[in-house]
Design a protein around this motif. Structure first.
Motif: not given
Length: 268
Positions: A137-155
């Motif tokens: 959760a502290d990763s800069r790249v992961y935080r960018r990925a999390a901005e894509l919004g919620r979905a039933p399944l996320e990768l």
């Protein structure tokens, strides 16, 4: 695997290793989308094999796993390729399941979560739960990925882990995934939603800040594809198709075609 109640998506990611090669988050709350994805997941032999390796043979997911999943499930595969980590939220139900774990599988409770997996991964996750170590959760790249919004399944797959996974894949898969070797590539994010007859996958390549804009084109040929087609690939031109073929191991064949066409057909 990390399982929580689903109030905050980063609660699960906060327990995952910061260098996770692959991160999968799924909503396990009651609902049609979740039930559909659960049913589809049971069709994949690779997922059933992972389930048996992590939880032990004879485990029925519907009977033994779903009752204590809570509202959120995550799967973290460490970049080193070691076994994944399982975390559950319903402590009472998870405690009963804990007694059935295979011999040699470590487990511990941290905050609201039950940690299950290799001992080193369990201990590291416990440290992250206490705020004593960095997490995904502290990763800069992961935080960018999390901005894509919620979905039933996320990768989410970071560049180093994805490169390691593709290194062992068939040539055709490596050809399609050749973009991971680009110096500006940082990760890949995808969202999966069930639709009639299957699922829709939307993916985005995450590139370093300041990287040149990726080449884009407007697909226009779908209307000419037979409805019975098993698969359809559209590229911006013949040069892109040739590049894919060469990366897939057809380099000698393409070189022979290039050499023969001028003499046989007068074509460059």
């Amino acid at each position: 695997v990390l399982v929580g109640r689903g109030e905050d998506a980063d609660r699960a990611a906060a327990l995952a290793p910061p260098d996770a090669g692959l991160w999968i988050r799924a909503s396990t709350a009651s609902g049609d989308d979740q039930a559909r994805l659960w049913e589809i997941a049971q069709r994949f032999p690779s997922l059933r094999a992972l389930q048996a390796r992590l939880l032990g043979a004879g485990v029925d997911p519907e009977r033994d796993v779903r009752p204590w999943l809570g509202g959120e499930l995550g799967l973290a595969l460490p970049a080193a390729g070691t076994a994944p980590l399982l975390i559950a939220a319903d402590r009472a139900a998870a405690e009963r399941f804990r007694r059935r774990l295979p011999e040699g599988t470590a487990s511990a409770f941290a905050n609201d979560f039950l940690l299950i997996g290799p001992r080193a991964e369990v201990e590291a996750a416990a440290d992250r739960a206490g705020g004593n170590a960095p997490s995904l959760a502290d990763s800069r790249v992961y935080r960018r990925a999390a901005e894509l919004g919620r979905a039933p399944l996320e990768l989410y797959a970071a560049a180093p882990g994805l490169r390691r996974l593709l290194a062992e894949a068939p040539a055709a898969v490596r050809a399609v995934g050749a973009f991971v070797e680009a110096p500006n590539f940082e990760g890949l994010a995808a969202r999966v939603r069930p639709e009639a007859g299957g699922v829709r996958v939307s993916a985005r390549v995450l590139r370093a800040p300041g990287a040149p804009a990726a080449q884009e084109f407007a697909p226009a040929l779908q209307g000419r594809v037979p409805a019975s087609a098993a698969a359809f690939l559209e590229v911006p031109g013949a040069d892109a198709l040739i590049t894919l073929l060469e990366r897939g191991g057809a380099g000698p064949l393409m070189a022979a075609v290039r050499a023969a066409l001028p003499d046989l057909a007068g074509l460059d």
